[in-house]
Scaffold this motif. Structure first.
Motif, PDB file in Angstrom:
ATOM      1  N   ARG A  28      32.792 -41.208 -46.091  1.00 20.43           N
ATOM      2  CA  ARG A  28      34.053 -40.497 -45.880  1.00 20.43           C
ATOM      3  C   ARG A  28      34.117 -39.239 -46.744  1.00 20.43           C
ATOM      4  O   ARG A  28      34.520 -38.174 -46.291  1.00 20.43           O
ATOM      5  CB  ARG A  28      35.235 -41.412 -46.187  1.00 20.43           C
ATOM      6  N   LEU A  29      33.692 -39.354 -48.005  1.00 25.39           N
ATOM      7  CA  LEU A  29      33.686 -38.191 -48.886  1.00 25.39           C
ATOM      8  C   LEU A  29      32.712 -37.123 -48.382  1.00 25.39           C
ATOM      9  O   LEU A  29      33.023 -35.926 -48.415  1.00 25.39           O
ATOM     10  CB  LEU A  29      33.327 -38.610 -50.313  1.00 25.39           C
ATOM     11  N   ARG A  73      33.817 -33.411 -47.197  1.00 24.59           N
ATOM     12  CA  ARG A  73      33.191 -32.232 -47.809  1.00 24.59           C
ATOM     13  C   ARG A  73      32.585 -31.335 -46.724  1.00 24.59           C
ATOM     14  O   ARG A  73      32.661 -30.114 -46.799  1.00 24.59           O
ATOM     15  CB  ARG A  73      32.127 -32.656 -48.817  1.00 24.59           C
ATOM     16  N   ASN A  74      32.016 -31.951 -45.691  1.00 21.98           N
ATOM     17  CA  ASN A  74      31.452 -31.169 -44.587  1.00 21.98           C
ATOM     18  C   ASN A  74      32.545 -30.472 -43.775  1.00 21.98           C
ATOM     19  O   ASN A  74      32.329 -29.374 -43.250  1.00 21.98           O
ATOM     20  CB  ASN A  74      30.593 -32.044 -43.686  1.00 21.98           C
ATOM     21  N   VAL A  75      33.712 -31.083 -43.678  1.00 16.22           N
ATOM     22  CA  VAL A  75      34.841 -30.438 -42.992  1.00 16.22           C
ATOM     23  C   VAL A  75      35.253 -29.182 -43.762  1.00 16.22           C
ATOM     24  O   VAL A  75      35.589 -28.159 -43.162  1.00 16.22           O
ATOM     25  CB  VAL A  75      36.024 -31.421 -42.817  1.00 16.22           C
ATOM     26  N   ASP A 121      42.727 -32.750 -48.058  1.00 19.56           N
ATOM     27  CA  ASP A 121      42.286 -34.071 -47.611  1.00 19.56           C
ATOM     28  C   ASP A 121      41.120 -34.577 -48.458  1.00 19.56           C
ATOM     29  O   ASP A 121      41.092 -35.730 -48.880  1.00 19.56           O
ATOM     30  CB  ASP A 121      41.873 -34.042 -46.136  1.00 19.56           C
ATOM     31  N   TYR A 122      40.161 -33.706 -48.718  1.00 12.83           N
ATOM     32  CA  TYR A 122      39.001 -34.073 -49.535  1.00 12.83           C
ATOM     33  C   TYR A 122      39.425 -34.425 -50.959  1.00 12.83           C
ATOM     34  O   TYR A 122      39.020 -35.462 -51.499  1.00 12.83           O
ATOM     35  CB  TYR A 122      37.994 -32.919 -49.538  1.00 12.83           C
ATOM     36  N   ASN A 123      40.238 -33.554 -51.577  1.00  9.37           N
ATOM     37  CA  ASN A 123      40.675 -33.811 -52.950  1.00  9.37           C
ATOM     38  C   ASN A 123      41.479 -35.095 -53.049  1.00  9.37           C
ATOM     39  O   ASN A 123      41.320 -35.861 -54.000  1.00  9.37           O
ATOM     40  CB  ASN A 123      41.480 -32.628 -53.494  1.00  9.37           C
ATOM     41  N   ASN A 124      42.354 -35.334 -52.076  1.00  7.75           N
ATOM     42  CA  ASN A 124      43.123 -36.583 -52.085  1.00  7.75           C
ATOM     43  C   ASN A 124      42.196 -37.793 -52.007  1.00  7.75           C
ATOM     44  O   ASN A 124      42.368 -38.760 -52.749  1.00  7.75           O
ATOM     45  CB  ASN A 124      44.123 -36.610 -50.926  1.00  7.75           C
ATOM     46  N   LEU A 131      36.229 -43.818 -57.855  1.00  9.29           N
ATOM     47  CA  LEU A 131      35.081 -44.405 -58.545  1.00  9.29           C
ATOM     48  C   LEU A 131      33.777 -43.943 -57.893  1.00  9.29           C
ATOM     49  O   LEU A 131      32.820 -43.584 -58.577  1.00  9.29           O
ATOM     50  CB  LEU A 131      35.178 -45.935 -58.530  1.00  9.29           C
ATOM     51  N   MET A 132      33.749 -43.968 -56.567  1.00 11.82           N
ATOM     52  CA  MET A 132      32.571 -43.490 -55.836  1.00 11.82           C
ATOM     53  C   MET A 132      32.394 -41.983 -56.034  1.00 11.82           C
ATOM     54  O   MET A 132      31.275 -41.508 -56.194  1.00 11.82           O
ATOM     55  CB  MET A 132      32.700 -43.806 -54.337  1.00 11.82           C
TER      56      MET A 132
END
Length: 197
Positions: free
Chosen positions: A25-26, A30-32, A156-159, A168-169
């Motif tokens: 998901r991260l 990041r790709n978005v 969205d990414y930062n959230n 944690l990931m």
């Protein structure tokens, strides 16, 4: 296998599946951001291509305004270089912040150029200049819409990267906070329009 071992295997499997899902998901978010920046980049390139033409038209009429014209060209080159760096790392806060600063400088230089245009009626009446200015305005609007998309993707990414337990990931695999791309207009340009009767 004992019940404790079965439960341990199930819990471990759930953690592994969650970890893979959180990581993916991260990466997707990041790709978005990268895709969103590509939309901005298309419009920035268009603007950077229009500016030299605008300067050249202005140079014909206002040759003694050389300092202003050179400032616009220098600011354009600086912003273009910052955009090139940000293009390679759109989720890097430093690259995006440098681009925002360079774009702010370019906006100031363009504002001074437009003040020069206002001071020369024959320049202001030039058909080529009017067409370039209209195209530049259209491009600025497209940049604004693309910036909004980029900032939404960044949020969205930062959230996702900051919320527990995904944070944690994110910290384990080096997902850093991405910077928003701020608007490049000055406070004076944001002032409300005054109507004089």
């Amino acid at each position: 296998m004992t019940t404790v071992q079965i439960v341990s295997v199930i819990v471990l499997a759930i953690l592994v599946f969650w970890g893979v899902g959180a990581y993916n998901r991260l990466v997707r978010l990041r790709n978005v951001i990268g895709n969103s920046f590509a939309q901005i980049d298309v419009q920035l390139k268009r603007r950077y291509d229009l500016i030299p033409n605008l300067v050249e038209v202005a140079r014909k009429y206002a040759a003694h305004e050389r300092e202003t014209l050179e400032a616009v060209t220098a600011a354009r080159n600086q912003a273009k270089a910052a955009a090139d760096v940000a293009r390679t790392r759109p989720a890097a806060a430093g690259a995006v912040t440098s681009l925002a600063v360079a774009e702010q400088t370019l906006a100031g230089a363009m504002g001074r150029l437009m003040a020069v245009v206002e001071a020369y009626p024959e320049l202001k009446a030039d058909q080529s200049l009017r067409e370039l200015a209209e195209e530049l305005t259209s491009t600025e609007n497209k940049i604004g819409f693309a910036r909004q998309l980029f900032n939404d993707a960044t949020l969205d990414y930062n959230n996702a990267a900051q919320q527990f337990p995904t944070n944690l990931m994110a910290s384990m695999f080096g997902f850093r906070e991405a910077a928003m791309l701020q608007a490049t207009t000055s406070d004076a340009e944001r002032a409300p329009v005054r109507v004089q009767l």
